[in-house]
Design a protein around this motif. Structure first.
Motif: not given
Length: 192
Positions: A51-52, A57-58, A72-74, A147-150
C-alpha cells in the motif's frame, strides 16, 4: 563505602519502575482445556509495504497510524516542490546561456543590452541548480523507500503484544528477623 551508597541509590531509583517485555504472539495458551491463539497475520507487513508503494502514506493508513500519513505527504511533497523549482530555474539559466552564446538577447539582459548576470554567473547558476535538482530527486526517492520500509516494520511490530506475565517489578522487602540491619537483594520470579 561510596560504591555501596551508589548501588543503594540506584536500587532505590529502580523501585517505582516496572519493566515490561513483549509477549510472543505465536504462543498457544492452554487454559482449562481451551486453546486460544493471538491473531497473527504474516501478510500484514507485505500489505503495508504494498500500500505504501502504490500510494505514499497508504501503509501508514493501513497500520492505523493516521498521523504519519500527512508527514509522509509533506516530506515527499517538499522534495517534489524543490525538484520542480530547481528544474525550472535550471532551464531558465540554461536557455539564457544558450541564447547569449549565440549572441542573442536573453532574459537576464536589460533594455540597453547590458547583462545583469555575467556568462560565468550563468554557468555557475546552472551547475548549482543541477546539483540541487539532483539532490532533491535523490531525497525524494530515499523518502519514498523509507516510508515503505517504515510501514512494513511498523506492521510487523504491531503484531507483538505486551503482557504482564513478563514483568520486572523491583520491590523492597525487609526481613523481620534483621530489622536493625536491612538487607538489599534482588529477586526474579519467572514462569513458563
Amino acid at each position: 563505602m561510596l560504591a555501596k551508597k551508589n548501588i543503594f541509590v540506584f536500587l532505590i531509583l529502580l523501585l517505582p519502575f516496572g519493566t515490561y517485555a513483549q509477549k510472543d504472539s505465536l504462543n498457544i495458551k492452554v487454559e482449562k482445556t481451551q486453546i486460544t491463539t493471538d491473531l497473527y497475520n504474516p501478510l500484514s507487513p507485505s500489505k503495508a509495504a504494498f500500500y505504501s508503494a502504490i500510494f505514499p502514506g497508504g501503509g501508514q493508513i493501513y497500520n492505523k497510524k493516521y498521523w504519519k500519513a500527512p508527514i509522509v505527504w509533506g516530506a515527499i511533497g517538499a522534495s517534489v516542490y524543490y525538484y520542480v523549482t530547481n528544474s525550472n530555474d535550471y532551464d531558465r539559466f540554461r536557455t539564457a546561456f544558450r541564447l547569449r552564446s549565440q549572441g542573442l538577447k536573453d532574459e537576464f539582459t536589460d533594455a540597453n543590452g547590458n547583462p545583469t548576470i555575467s556568462t560565468s554567473g550563468l554557468e555557475n547558476a546552472q551547475r548549482v541548480l543541477r546539483k540541487n535538482r539532483d539532490l532533491s530527486l535523490l531525497t525524494g526517492v530515499l523518502l519514498y523507500v523509507l516510508q515503505i520500509v517504515e510501514a512494513s516494520v511498523n506492521a510487523h511490530l504491531l503484531q507483538f503484544d505486551t503482557n504482564d506475565n513478563l514483568t520486572i517489578k523491583p520491590s523492597l522487602t525487609t526481613d523481620p528477623m534483621f530489622q536493625e540491619a536491612p538487607r538489599v537483594g534482588l529477586t526474579f520470579k519467572y514462569s513458563f
